[in-house]
Design a protein around this motif. Structure first.
Motif, PDB file in Angstrom:
ATOM      1  N   ALA A  38      90.295 -14.962 -31.840  1.00 35.36           N
ATOM      2  CA  ALA A  38      89.912 -15.219 -33.378  1.00 35.36           C
ATOM      3  C   ALA A  38      89.871 -16.735 -33.551  1.00 35.36           C
ATOM      4  O   ALA A  38      89.020 -17.257 -34.502  1.00 35.36           O
ATOM      5  N   ALA A  39      90.756 -17.551 -32.829  1.00 38.24           N
ATOM      6  CA  ALA A  39      90.582 -18.974 -33.098  1.00 38.24           C
ATOM      7  C   ALA A  39      89.426 -19.704 -32.451  1.00 38.24           C
ATOM      8  O   ALA A  39      88.871 -20.285 -33.028  1.00 38.24           O
ATOM      9  N   LEU A  40      88.820 -18.838 -31.325  1.00 41.65           N
ATOM     10  CA  LEU A  40      87.493 -19.267 -30.869  1.00 41.65           C
ATOM     11  C   LEU A  40      86.491 -18.862 -31.631  1.00 41.65           C
ATOM     12  O   LEU A  40      85.424 -19.692 -32.002  1.00 41.65           O
ATOM     13  N   VAL A  41      86.353 -17.934 -32.132  1.00 39.94           N
ATOM     14  CA  VAL A  41      85.189 -17.383 -33.048  1.00 39.94           C
ATOM     15  C   VAL A  41      85.143 -18.081 -34.431  1.00 39.94           C
ATOM     16  O   VAL A  41      84.364 -17.874 -35.018  1.00 39.94           O
ATOM     17  N   ASP A  42      86.466 -18.438 -34.780  1.00 42.22           N
ATOM     18  CA  ASP A  42      86.217 -19.370 -36.024  1.00 42.22           C
ATOM     19  C   ASP A  42      85.472 -20.703 -36.026  1.00 42.22           C
ATOM     20  O   ASP A  42      85.128 -21.144 -37.085  1.00 42.22           O
TER      21      ASP A  42
END
Length: 172
Positions: A38-42
């Protein structure tokens, strides 16, 4: 003491490093339950680098989906540095990526199989080799999970840069 960089800045740096090398990323997550990916695809543009993630919350999924050695899991359980390393390598195979990130440990509030809350292992597998870090993270369940996300991203950045990263960041 300076404040740690926002998790979004770490994620952006990891993605930029991977992109500059032509690498793709995948994540194998246990206690973080999808927070790493989730942090990466944000980060806008993440789709050029991130192929996906496997949330292997149950121990048997670590073996059946990620290929973690069943004898290792039976002998040591899921909270183990070798398990973390095999998860990172396994997600690379499962998703066909150049880099695999992995998190496993105990978020709390209760101990698990003799491991205290906050005992966490993060791992990164790249074409250049594998790295694993043991963490003793303070705080409640959300703090441990957030710190584990920061730690695996910091370890990934260290691996991409080929140098030593500062000690794992503790959440305030």
């Amino acid at each position: 003491m300076t404040a740690p960089p926002p998790v979004g800045d770490l994620a952006r740096a990891v993605l930029d490093g991977a992109r500059s090398r032509g690498w793709t990323l995948g994540a194998a997550e246990s206690l973080t339950g999808g927070l790493v990916v989730a942090a990466l695809v944000d980060v806008p543009g993440a789709s050029a680098v991130v192929r996906g993630a496997v949330v292997a919350y149950a121990t048997d999924v670590k073996g059946s989906v990620l290929g973690v050695d069943a004898a290792l899991l039976a002998r040591r359980g899921p909270v183990d540095p070798s398990v973390a390393a095999q998860m990172a390598a396994g997600v690379r195979r499962a998703l066909g990526t150049d880099v695999g990130l992995a998190t496993t440990g105990v978020a709390g509030p209760d101990p698990q199989d003799g491991h205290a809350p906050g005992e966490v292992y993060v791992a990164v597998s790249t074409p250049a080799g594998d790295r694993v870090r043991r963490l003793g993270l303070p705080g409640d369940r959300p703090a441990v999970r957030a710190a584990a996300v920061r730690a695996v991203l910091a370890l990934a950045l260290e691996a991409e840069e080929g140098g030593d990263a500062p000690a794992p960041v503790k959440e305030a």
